[in-house]
Design an enzyme around this catalytic site. Structure first.
Site, PDB file in Angstrom:
ATOM      1  NE  ARG A  24      -3.823   2.096   2.479  1.00 35.35           N
ATOM      2  CZ  ARG A  24      -3.934   2.878   3.548  1.00 35.35           C
ATOM      3  NH1 ARG A  24      -3.189   2.624   4.628  1.00 35.35           N
ATOM      4  NH2 ARG A  24      -4.775   3.883   3.557  1.00 35.35           N
ATOM      5  CG  HIS A  80      -8.114  -3.036  -2.743  1.00 36.17           C
ATOM      6  ND1 HIS A  80      -9.148  -2.279  -3.251  1.00 36.17           N
ATOM      7  CD2 HIS A  80      -7.121  -2.147  -2.454  1.00 36.17           C
ATOM      8  CE1 HIS A  80      -8.812  -1.003  -3.267  1.00 36.17           C
ATOM      9  NE2 HIS A  80      -7.574  -0.899  -2.788  1.00 36.17           N
ATOM     10  CG  ASN A 101      -0.608   8.782   2.595  1.00 36.20           C
ATOM     11  OD1 ASN A 101      -1.210   7.873   2.029  1.00 36.20           O
ATOM     12  ND2 ASN A 101       0.145   9.649   1.941  1.00 36.20           N
TER      13      ASN A 101
END
Length: 315
Positions: free
Chosen positions: A59, A188, A91
């Site tokens: 990620r 994902h 983030n």
């Protein structure tokens, strides 16, 4: 005026990116031949103590590449009046920065001043996929580290609430196709999602219904039991039942109406992306081949200027 503003914004984003022609898989063959094994060890050691590390590093790499290219700007600390990317709203849940710091320390000890933090992060993302049971690939190397990191620019990241048009535009601005969009969405399959990323689907979905009717009812009920209030903090769910294994379960869940994000479900809202998702749901091999191709393409978006001595600060 609105059209002109949109065009100017798109040109500004595109100006940050270039697909690096100077990258090569053997870039460090003479100057730092052990770089890959050193990074792999750092990732493997961390993952053996924390199973969430691989998803976190994958990620992190995505979030780095989508701002100013793959230039390790996401690793820079905020300083003075400047709030860096890592402290921007999308983030704040990024973690495992210490793994990149450990890898950088090992690499600097072996080859001081040679390997960029951006290359280390790209290698760590690949290693994370491999450690999760996914495919390996040759990572092109030779990226440089950026000197600019602004939290305000994290609004450019594709949001979990995006529809297919917004997703297509975001990827196209970075030279990435619909095929890349669907293949990279397969990332994902790893990790954990906080309630905030899918609360729009289970609370006040629209003026007539609380829950997104495209969600499978029992799945929606399970999500709501974990996130009973709209602003639940820290709670969340695994991205899929095999969230520490890199596989094609993500695509199968799309067709079972068990996609977590609106942006996941959006892949079924356009014929081309739906057909690709169906292909990947039925063939893990097709997915992994497409994922490798798209990862190399995305990670080859460059934009840096230096090789940092410390990944947290510019030289």
């Amino acid at each position: 005026m609105a059209l002109m503003t949109t065009l100017l914004a798109s040109l500004l984003i595109l100006s940050f990116f270039s697909h690096g022609t100077s990258l090569s898989s053997n870039y460090y063959s003479k100057t730092c031949p052990n770089v890959e094994s050193l990074v792999t060890k750092a990732v493997s050691d961390a993952a053996s103590n924390d199973k969430k590390v691989p998803a976190a590093l994958l990620r992190m790499h995505f979030h780095d590449c989508f701002i100013r290219g793959c230039d390790a700007s996401v690793l820079l600390d905020s300083k003075g009046k400047n709030t860096a990317e890592k402290d921007g709203p999308p983030n704040v849940s990024l973690h495992a920065f210490y793994v990149i710091d450990n890898a950088k320390k090992a690499v600097e000890s072996a080859c001081p001043g040679i390997v960029s933090c951006a290359d280390i992060l790209a290698l760590a993302a690949r290693d994370s996929v491999v450690l999760s049971g996914g495919p390996s690939w040759d990572v092109p190397k030779g990226r440089k580290d950026g000197r600019t990191s602004k939290a305000s620019e994290t609004i450019q990241l594709p949001a979990p609430t995006f529809n297919i048009s917004q997703l297509q535009k975001s990827f196209a601005q970075r030279g990435l196709s619909l095929e890349d969009l669907v293949a990279l969405s397969g990332g994902h399959t790893l990790g954990f999602s906080h309630c905030s990323s899918f609360k729009n689907r289970i609370h006040n979905f629209n003026s007539t219904t609380d829950i997104d009717p495209s969600l499978q009812p029992s799945f929606a009920a399970s999500l709501k039991s974990v996130c009973p209030v709209k602003n639940a903090k820290n709670a969340g769910v695994p991205m899929d039942p095999s969230s520490t294994s890199f596989d094609n379960t993500y695509y199968k869940l799309l067709f079972q109406q068990k996609a977590l994000f609106s942006s996941d479900k959006a892949l079924l809202d356009f014929p081309k992306t739906k057909n690709l998702a169906s292909k990947f749901a039925s063939s893990k091999d097709a997915f992994t081949k497409a994922f490798i191709k798209s990862m190399i393409k995305m990670s080859s978006i460059t934009g840096g200027q230096e090789v940092r001595k410390n990944c947290k600060v510019v030289n």
